[in-house]
Design a protein around this motif. Structure first.
Motif, PDB file in Angstrom:
ATOM      1  N   SER A 144       0.819  -1.211   0.000  1.00 33.56           N
ATOM      2  CA  SER A 144       0.000   0.000   0.000  1.00 33.56           C
ATOM      3  C   SER A 144       0.852   1.259   0.000  1.00 33.56           C
ATOM      4  CB  SER A 144      -0.930   0.023   1.214  1.00 33.56           C
ATOM      5  OG  SER A 144      -0.182  -0.017   2.418  1.00 33.56           O
ATOM      6  N   LYS A 145       2.071   1.147   0.520  1.00 36.49           N
ATOM      7  CA  LYS A 145       2.965   2.314   0.538  1.00 36.49           C
ATOM      8  C   LYS A 145       3.201   2.829  -0.867  1.00 36.49           C
ATOM      9  CE  LYS A 145       7.753   3.651   1.525  1.00 36.49           C
ATOM     10  NZ  LYS A 145       9.060   3.188   2.027  1.00 36.49           N
ATOM     11  N   TYR A 146       3.431   1.899  -1.795  1.00 37.88           N
ATOM     12  CA  TYR A 146       3.746   2.289  -3.154  1.00 37.88           C
ATOM     13  C   TYR A 146       2.501   2.668  -3.935  1.00 37.88           C
ATOM     14  CZ  TYR A 146       8.519   0.856  -2.414  1.00 37.88           C
ATOM     15  OH  TYR A 146       9.786   0.768  -1.945  1.00 37.88           O
ATOM     16  N   GLN A 147       1.328   2.218  -3.463  1.00 37.03           N
ATOM     17  CA  GLN A 147       0.094   2.613  -4.124  1.00 37.03           C
ATOM     18  C   GLN A 147      -0.145   4.112  -3.982  1.00 37.03           C
ATOM     19  OE1 GLN A 147      -3.463   0.384  -3.355  1.00 37.03           O
ATOM     20  NE2 GLN A 147      -2.378  -1.559  -3.258  1.00 37.03           N
ATOM     21  N   LYS A 148       0.473   4.730  -2.971  1.00 38.03           N
ATOM     22  CA  LYS A 148       0.272   6.149  -2.729  1.00 38.03           C
ATOM     23  C   LYS A 148       1.140   7.019  -3.638  1.00 38.03           C
ATOM     24  CE  LYS A 148      -0.800   5.272   2.140  1.00 38.03           C
ATOM     25  NZ  LYS A 148      -0.343   5.433   3.542  1.00 38.03           N
ATOM     26  N   SER A 149       2.142   6.436  -4.279  1.00 41.46           N
ATOM     27  CA  SER A 149       3.020   7.225  -5.134  1.00 41.46           C
ATOM     28  C   SER A 149       2.295   7.586  -6.423  1.00 41.46           C
ATOM     29  CB  SER A 149       4.289   6.443  -5.465  1.00 41.46           C
ATOM     30  OG  SER A 149       4.001   5.391  -6.359  1.00 41.46           O
ATOM     31  N   ALA A 150       2.742   8.676  -7.044  1.00 41.17           N
ATOM     32  CA  ALA A 150       2.097   9.146  -8.273  1.00 41.17           C
ATOM     33  C   ALA A 150       2.221   8.125  -9.398  1.00 41.17           C
ATOM     34  CB  ALA A 150       2.717  10.479  -8.691  1.00 41.17           C
ATOM     35  N   SER A 151       3.411   7.534  -9.547  1.00 41.48           N
ATOM     36  CA  SER A 151       3.594   6.579 -10.639  1.00 41.48           C
ATOM     37  C   SER A 151       2.743   5.331 -10.436  1.00 41.48           C
ATOM     38  CB  SER A 151       5.074   6.195 -10.773  1.00 41.48           C
ATOM     39  OG  SER A 151       5.527   5.532  -9.623  1.00 41.48           O
ATOM     40  N   MET A 152       2.561   4.915  -9.170  1.00 46.22           N
ATOM     41  CA  MET A 152       1.739   3.743  -8.923  1.00 46.22           C
ATOM     42  C   MET A 152       0.266   4.042  -9.193  1.00 46.22           C
ATOM     43  SD  MET A 152       2.249   0.638  -8.332  1.00 46.22           S
ATOM     44  CE  MET A 152       3.886   0.607  -7.619  1.00 46.22           C
ATOM     45  N   LYS A 153      -0.165   5.262  -8.875  1.00 47.86           N
ATOM     46  CA  LYS A 153      -1.537   5.653  -9.185  1.00 47.86           C
ATOM     47  C   LYS A 153      -1.770   5.632 -10.696  1.00 47.86           C
ATOM     48  CE  LYS A 153      -2.402   8.592  -5.133  1.00 47.86           C
ATOM     49  NZ  LYS A 153      -2.624   9.998  -4.665  1.00 47.86           N
ATOM     50  N   ASN A 154      -0.749   6.042 -11.428  1.00 46.16           N
ATOM     51  CA  ASN A 154      -0.839   5.999 -12.884  1.00 46.16           C
ATOM     52  C   ASN A 154      -1.020   4.566 -13.370  1.00 46.16           C
ATOM     53  OD1 ASN A 154      -0.661   6.869 -15.590  1.00 46.16           O
ATOM     54  ND2 ASN A 154       1.534   6.573 -15.622  1.00 46.16           N
ATOM     55  N   ASN A 155      -0.255   3.648 -12.806  1.00 43.05           N
ATOM     56  CA  ASN A 155      -0.373   2.237 -13.175  1.00 43.05           C
ATOM     57  C   ASN A 155      -1.719   1.657 -12.763  1.00 43.05           C
ATOM     58  OD1 ASN A 155       2.172   1.950 -14.380  1.00 43.05           O
ATOM     59  ND2 ASN A 155       3.157   1.663 -12.408  1.00 43.05           N
ATOM     60  N   LEU A 156      -2.182   2.024 -11.573  1.00 41.71           N
ATOM     61  CA  LEU A 156      -3.485   1.553 -11.110  1.00 41.71           C
ATOM     62  C   LEU A 156      -4.600   2.027 -12.039  1.00 41.71           C
ATOM     63  CD1 LEU A 156      -3.195   2.053  -7.237  1.00 41.71           C
ATOM     64  CD2 LEU A 156      -3.748  -0.095  -8.384  1.00 41.71           C
ATOM     65  N   ALA A 157      -4.474   3.257 -12.506  1.00 42.16           N
ATOM     66  CA  ALA A 157      -5.477   3.797 -13.426  1.00 42.16           C
ATOM     67  C   ALA A 157      -5.525   3.000 -14.716  1.00 42.16           C
ATOM     68  CB  ALA A 157      -5.177   5.266 -13.716  1.00 42.16           C
ATOM     69  N   MET A 158      -4.350   2.671 -15.258  1.00 46.65           N
ATOM     70  CA  MET A 158      -4.332   1.917 -16.504  1.00 46.65           C
ATOM     71  C   MET A 158      -4.828   0.497 -16.303  1.00 46.65           C
ATOM     72  SD  MET A 158      -3.686   4.248 -18.426  1.00 46.65           S
ATOM     73  CE  MET A 158      -3.867   3.265 -19.912  1.00 46.65           C
ATOM     74  N   LEU A 159      -4.612  -0.053 -15.106  1.00 51.15           N
ATOM     75  CA  LEU A 159      -5.151  -1.373 -14.795  1.00 51.15           C
ATOM     76  C   LEU A 159      -6.680  -1.316 -14.776  1.00 51.15           C
ATOM     77  CD1 LEU A 159      -4.220  -4.227 -14.168  1.00 51.15           C
ATOM     78  CD2 LEU A 159      -4.227  -3.653 -11.750  1.00 51.15           C
ATOM     79  N   LYS A 160      -7.229  -0.253 -14.231  1.00 52.49           N
ATOM     80  CA  LYS A 160      -8.675  -0.061 -14.251  1.00 52.49           C
ATOM     81  C   LYS A 160      -9.195  -0.035 -15.690  1.00 52.49           C
ATOM     82  CE  LYS A 160      -9.862   2.483 -10.000  1.00 52.49           C
ATOM     83  NZ  LYS A 160     -11.075   1.700  -9.694  1.00 52.49           N
ATOM     84  N   ALA A 161      -8.487   0.685 -16.539  1.00 50.49           N
ATOM     85  CA  ALA A 161      -8.900   0.789 -17.941  1.00 50.49           C
ATOM     86  C   ALA A 161      -8.883  -0.571 -18.622  1.00 50.49           C
ATOM     87  CB  ALA A 161      -7.990   1.771 -18.681  1.00 50.49           C
ATOM     88  N   MET A 207      -9.235   8.770 -11.962  1.00 52.67           N
ATOM     89  CA  MET A 207      -8.018   8.607 -11.179  1.00 52.67           C
ATOM     90  C   MET A 207      -6.872   9.425 -11.768  1.00 52.67           C
ATOM     91  SD  MET A 207      -6.099   5.080  -9.994  1.00 52.67           S
ATOM     92  CE  MET A 207      -7.426   4.684  -8.836  1.00 52.67           C
ATOM     93  N   LEU A 208      -6.751   9.413 -13.098  1.00 52.42           N
ATOM     94  CA  LEU A 208      -5.693  10.177 -13.747  1.00 52.42           C
ATOM     95  C   LEU A 208      -5.917  11.683 -13.593  1.00 52.42           C
ATOM     96  CD1 LEU A 208      -5.184   8.103 -17.024  1.00 52.42           C
ATOM     97  CD2 LEU A 208      -3.583   8.314 -15.127  1.00 52.42           C
ATOM     98  N   CYS A 209      -7.190  12.109 -13.692  1.00 53.87           N
ATOM     99  CA  CYS A 209      -7.495  13.532 -13.506  1.00 53.87           C
ATOM    100  C   CYS A 209      -7.142  13.973 -12.087  1.00 53.87           C
ATOM    101  CB  CYS A 209      -8.977  13.796 -13.793  1.00 53.87           C
ATOM    102  SG  CYS A 209      -9.408  13.727 -15.549  1.00 53.87           S
ATOM    103  N   ASP A 210      -7.479  13.136 -11.112  1.00 51.55           N
ATOM    104  CA  ASP A 210      -7.150  13.448  -9.717  1.00 51.55           C
ATOM    105  C   ASP A 210      -5.644  13.528  -9.528  1.00 51.55           C
ATOM    106  OD1 ASP A 210      -9.797  13.569  -9.031  1.00 51.55           O
ATOM    107  OD2 ASP A 210      -9.888  11.529  -8.209  1.00 51.55           O
ATOM    108  N   LEU A 211      -4.919  12.597 -10.145  1.00 56.62           N
ATOM    109  CA  LEU A 211      -3.458  12.581 -10.039  1.00 56.62           C
ATOM    110  C   LEU A 211      -2.864  13.872 -10.584  1.00 56.62           C
ATOM    111  CD1 LEU A 211      -0.621  11.378  -9.767  1.00 56.62           C
ATOM    112  CD2 LEU A 211      -1.032  10.098 -11.862  1.00 56.62           C
ATOM    113  N   LEU A 212      -3.342  14.297 -11.749  1.00 50.80           N
ATOM    114  CA  LEU A 212      -2.809  15.503 -12.366  1.00 50.80           C
ATOM    115  C   LEU A 212      -3.190  16.755 -11.569  1.00 50.80           C
ATOM    116  CD1 LEU A 212      -3.440  14.620 -16.111  1.00 50.80           C
ATOM    117  CD2 LEU A 212      -1.242  14.777 -14.956  1.00 50.80           C
ATOM    118  N   LEU A 213      -4.403  16.771 -11.032  1.00 46.35           N
ATOM    119  CA  LEU A 213      -4.819  17.907 -10.208  1.00 46.35           C
ATOM    120  C   LEU A 213      -3.972  17.999  -8.943  1.00 46.35           C
ATOM    121  CD1 LEU A 213      -8.722  17.790 -10.510  1.00 46.35           C
ATOM    122  CD2 LEU A 213      -7.204  19.590 -11.333  1.00 46.35           C
TER     123      LEU A 213
END
Length: 217
Positions: A33-50, A61-67
């Protein structure tokens, strides 16, 4: 890794997602979960959702990350591009968001995102120019497609994907000699794909050179 433990490198996860190894990527992403909080991991999680079919969730998720990234830069008084790691992650997130917008048939939003990335360098600029050229080609905006293709050729003349799309655009614009020049190295590099020979043969035929066209078939 050498000790058998899964890697937490977000680049490795991105490669797994690109190659279609979704299950392996999911294990790595959800492992800590530590790495899930990083920006790059959020990016990967978003693409996994897609990839799982939740395009709307991935977009959010990507919009939130960029904001979040933009808010952070305002608080620190620094531009995102000043931080190489942060800039790379945000660039990748923008590129992924552009592709998702295309899948939602929101091409104008995609073009805005990609136009911003053209100002960057490296692979994101390359892929953005190729994508923008293809968007123009698909949308029958041949002039805009040619402009993006020319920009790509100016910086990445030896890239086969650039030569490929530029050749298609030249054919669309009836610039058959230019198309042959662009597609010849692609055909030589991708010998197992006969479509390039067929395209070039069609160009020779349009130029009235039937002998050259026949030699390619």
């Amino acid at each position: 890794t050498s000790n058998g433990m899964p890697t937490r490198d977000s680049g490795a996860i991105a490669n797994l997602l690109t190659e279609g190894h979704n299950a392996q990527a999911r294990v790595l992403i959800e492992n800590d979960s530590k790495y899930q909080k990083s920006a790059s991991m959020k990016n990967n999680l978003a693409m996994l959702k897609a990839l799982d079919g939740d395009v709307k969730g991935a977009v959010n998720m990507l919009c939130d990350l960029l904001l979040d990234s933009e808010d952070t830069s305002k608080l620190t008084g620094a531009e995102l591009s000043d931080d190489a790691a942060s800039g790379a992650v945000c660039g990748a997130a923008r590129f992924n968001l552009a592709y998702l917008r295309l899948s939602q048939r929101r091409s104008r939003d995609a073009v805005k995102l990609l136009d911003e990335l053209v100002k960057s360098g490296g692979r994101l600029k390359l892929y953005s120019l190729i994508t923008l050229a293809r968007i123009g080609l698909i949308g029958n905006d041949n002039q805009k497609a040619a402009q993006y293709a020319d920009l790509a050729l100016a910086s990445y003349r030896d890239n086969m994907d650039v030569l490929d799309i530029a050749g298609d655009i030249a054919i669309r614009n009836k610039q058959y000699k230019k198309a042959i020049d662009l597609l010849t190295p692609v055909a030589q590099s991708r010998k197992n794909d006969t479509s390039y020979l067929l395209k070039m043969a069609g160009c020779y035929q349009s130029l009235g050179n039937l002998d050259a066209a026949i030699k390619l078939l």
